[in-house]
Write a protein that holds these residues in place. Structure first.
Motif, PDB file in Angstrom:
ATOM      1  N   ALA A 247      21.302  40.061  -7.978  1.00  0.00           N
ATOM      2  CA  ALA A 247      20.422  41.202  -7.756  1.00  0.00           C
ATOM      3  C   ALA A 247      19.713  41.619  -9.034  1.00  0.00           C
ATOM      4  O   ALA A 247      18.544  42.027  -9.013  1.00  0.00           O
ATOM      5  CB  ALA A 247      21.214  42.367  -7.182  1.00  0.00           C
ATOM      6  N   GLY A 248      20.397  41.513 -10.159  1.00  0.00           N
ATOM      7  CA  GLY A 248      19.793  41.905 -11.424  1.00  0.00           C
ATOM      8  C   GLY A 248      18.809  40.898 -11.977  1.00  0.00           C
ATOM      9  O   GLY A 248      18.111  41.180 -12.958  1.00  0.00           O
ATOM     10  N   ALA A 249      18.730  39.707 -11.379  1.00  0.00           N
ATOM     11  CA  ALA A 249      17.824  38.678 -11.880  1.00  0.00           C
ATOM     12  C   ALA A 249      16.402  38.856 -11.368  1.00  0.00           C
ATOM     13  O   ALA A 249      15.488  38.172 -11.827  1.00  0.00           O
ATOM     14  CB  ALA A 249      18.341  37.294 -11.489  1.00  0.00           C
ATOM     15  N   PHE A 250      16.198  39.755 -10.407  1.00  0.00           N
ATOM     16  CA  PHE A 250      14.857  39.997  -9.876  1.00  0.00           C
ATOM     17  C   PHE A 250      14.275  41.226 -10.575  1.00  0.00           C
ATOM     18  O   PHE A 250      14.767  42.339 -10.387  1.00  0.00           O
ATOM     19  CB  PHE A 250      14.915  40.225  -8.358  1.00  0.00           C
ATOM     20  CG  PHE A 250      15.406  39.027  -7.592  1.00  0.00           C
ATOM     21  CD1 PHE A 250      14.532  38.002  -7.262  1.00  0.00           C
ATOM     22  CD2 PHE A 250      16.737  38.922  -7.220  1.00  0.00           C
ATOM     23  CE1 PHE A 250      14.985  36.898  -6.557  1.00  0.00           C
ATOM     24  CE2 PHE A 250      17.193  37.824  -6.522  1.00  0.00           C
ATOM     25  CZ  PHE A 250      16.305  36.803  -6.189  1.00  0.00           C
TER      26      PHE A 250
ATOM     27  N   PHE B  52       8.742  40.423  -9.486  1.00  0.00           N
ATOM     28  CA  PHE B  52       9.258  41.202  -8.365  1.00  0.00           C
ATOM     29  C   PHE B  52       9.321  42.674  -8.752  1.00  0.00           C
ATOM     30  O   PHE B  52       9.376  43.015  -9.944  1.00  0.00           O
ATOM     31  CB  PHE B  52      10.665  40.729  -7.974  1.00  0.00           C
ATOM     32  CG  PHE B  52      10.727  39.312  -7.470  1.00  0.00           C
ATOM     33  CD1 PHE B  52      10.566  39.034  -6.129  1.00  0.00           C
ATOM     34  CD2 PHE B  52      10.934  38.253  -8.343  1.00  0.00           C
ATOM     35  CE1 PHE B  52      10.631  37.735  -5.656  1.00  0.00           C
ATOM     36  CE2 PHE B  52      10.979  36.950  -7.895  1.00  0.00           C
ATOM     37  CZ  PHE B  52      10.828  36.688  -6.537  1.00  0.00           C
ATOM     38  N   THR B  53       9.320  43.525  -7.752  1.00  0.00           N
ATOM     39  CA  THR B  53       9.648  44.929  -7.986  1.00  0.00           C
ATOM     40  C   THR B  53      11.175  45.054  -8.083  1.00  0.00           C
ATOM     41  O   THR B  53      11.905  44.120  -7.750  1.00  0.00           O
ATOM     42  CB  THR B  53       9.126  45.810  -6.849  1.00  0.00           C
ATOM     43  OG1 THR B  53       9.720  45.382  -5.610  1.00  0.00           O
ATOM     44  CG2 THR B  53       7.603  45.709  -6.734  1.00  0.00           C
TER      45      THR B  53
ATOM     46  N   VAL C  60      12.521  32.633  -5.569  1.00  0.00           N
ATOM     47  CA  VAL C  60      13.826  33.160  -5.163  1.00  0.00           C
ATOM     48  C   VAL C  60      14.870  32.056  -5.200  1.00  0.00           C
ATOM     49  O   VAL C  60      15.989  32.251  -5.697  1.00  0.00           O
ATOM     50  CB  VAL C  60      13.738  33.782  -3.758  1.00  0.00           C
ATOM     51  CG1 VAL C  60      15.123  34.207  -3.270  1.00  0.00           C
ATOM     52  CG2 VAL C  60      12.802  34.990  -3.769  1.00  0.00           C
ATOM     53  N   GLN C  61      14.536  30.892  -4.693  1.00  0.00           N
ATOM     54  CA  GLN C  61      15.488  29.789  -4.693  1.00  0.00           C
ATOM     55  C   GLN C  61      15.871  29.382  -6.107  1.00  0.00           C
ATOM     56  O   GLN C  61      17.051  29.131  -6.397  1.00  0.00           O
ATOM     57  CB  GLN C  61      14.893  28.595  -3.948  1.00  0.00           C
ATOM     58  CG  GLN C  61      15.848  27.419  -3.794  1.00  0.00           C
ATOM     59  CD  GLN C  61      15.251  26.312  -2.964  1.00  0.00           C
ATOM     60  OE1 GLN C  61      14.088  26.362  -2.603  1.00  0.00           O
ATOM     61  NE2 GLN C  61      16.041  25.298  -2.655  1.00  0.00           N
TER      62      GLN C  61
END
Length: 370
Positions: A66-69, A74-75, A135-136
């Motif tokens: 979750a912290g990688a976006f 990304f927002t 994302v992948q």
């Protein structure tokens, strides 16, 4: 052909254009706001894509994912529940919804192959197509780092050194701005000359021209030089003010050489505009003809997609269109800084095609005046 008649008739066309606010607005828009929005509106790289995460695992690994976006790709992820996901995607609040199942970290450490679900709003085509790969890659990278217990760059059997020439920052706005300038030159060259002739018919001034001591050649050349000069001036200002000024796109090539190539393109394309106007009976009919002629020419010219990706028969046929040679010339000069030694074949091709179109349009124009 008397140059005084050509000059005076051209001035008359410019005065008529000044009294047409719709065409004036079209010229200003095409060479200002249209170029700016084409450069900024549809970036090819992912930018501020909205993403939500359903974390049913609540583990250290799911928190890392979750912290990688993060911006600018990304927002900040919205942490939601499974019950909220469908409703939020239906409302268009997120483009991506990533579901991390319960016991994901435990199953991964146990050697199993747990599955992560990614829901994508495919109506946002550009973000959906590009963002799925992002994302992948992010999830795969975080999982591999977690399993290896350290952050390390992947070992490649060969080292690939990337050197991006002509556009080192891989900025889509550079390509979009210049491509729209090329498109606007072609479109306005056809529209202005065609509208000038149809305006003569609608206002009933064609009969006045027929009783004056002027020839069809003088009338046609006057329309070509006056409308071509307007487009030429507008395109030069667009490159100087919008492309180089507002968008800060560097132009490595010679602007005088590009202006010369543009003049040859306008020589050909304005003659085509007069021919279409002689075929059309009114402005609406001219608009329909413009769609049927301009769009295929522009799409298949190489301005939007490389010619090499088209069937060979299409590439061969499109060599008869001035757009093809102008797109090659403009991209070579404005993108790669090419000189006369590189683009002289395109200049000759534009001159030859323009002369052929001029002769054909003049024959049709004489028949139109009878």
């Amino acid at each position: 052909m008397r140059l005084a008649n050509v000059w005076n008739l051209g001035i008359k066309e410019l005065r008529g254009l000044l009294r047409d606010p719709i065409l004036l607005i079209l010229i200003v828009y095409s060479f200002s706001l249209s170029i700016y929005t084409s450069a900024k509106a549809m970036p090819e790289t992912l930018n501020k894509a909205a993403i939500a995460i359903v974390d049913e695992d609540g583990s250290q690994l799911s928190a890392r994912i979750a912290g990688a976006f993060y911006p600018p790709y990304f927002t900040a992820p919205n942490m939601i529940s499974t019950a909220e996901m469908d409703a939020r995607m239906d409302a268009g609040l997120e483009t991506f919804a990533l579901t991390i199942p319960a016991d994901f970290q435990r199953d991964l450490l146990a050697g199993r192959q747990p599955v992560i679900q990614l829901n994508v709003d495919a109506t946002r085509m550009t973000q959906a197509f590009t963002g799925t790969g992002y994302v992948q890659s992010i999830v795969t990278y975080e999982v591999n780092e977690f399993l290896s217990r350290h952050r390390d760059a992947p070992q490649m059997p060969a080292d690939l050194v990337l050197r991006a020439r002509f556009n080192p920052n891989l900025s889509q706005s550079w390509f979009g701005a210049i491509s729209d300038v090329i498109t606007s030159i072609t479109m306005l060259g056809i529209v202005l000359t065609g509208a000038a002739l149809i305006r003569e018919r609608e206002y009933g001034t064609v009969e006045h021209l027929l009783v004056m001591p002027v020839t069809a050649t003088e009338i046609m050349v006057a329309k070509i030089w006056s409308m071509g000069a307007v487009v030429l001036l507008a395109s030069a200002l667009a490159i100087w003010v919008v492309v180089e000024g507002l968008l800060a796109v560097p132009i490595p090539g010679s602007l005088p050489l590009f202006i010369f190539g543009t003049a040859l393109q306008l020589y050909a394309i304005t003659a085509l505009g007069i021919f279409l106007a002689t075929v059309a009976g009114s402005m609406p009919q001219f608009g329909l003809l413009l769609v049927l002629v301009f769009l295929p020419m522009q799409v298949l010219s190489g301005t939007m997609t490389p010619r090499e990706s088209m069937p060979e028969v299409i590439q061969t046929i499109m060599l008869a269109a001035p757009n093809t040679h102008f797109a090659i010339l403009a991209q070579a000069i404005l993108f790669r800084g090419a000189g006369l030694s590189v683009v002289w074949p395109q200049l000759l091709a534009l001159a030859g095609i323009g002369t052929g179109l001029f002769a054909f349009a003049l024959f049709r124009f004489r028949a139109f005046l009878r």
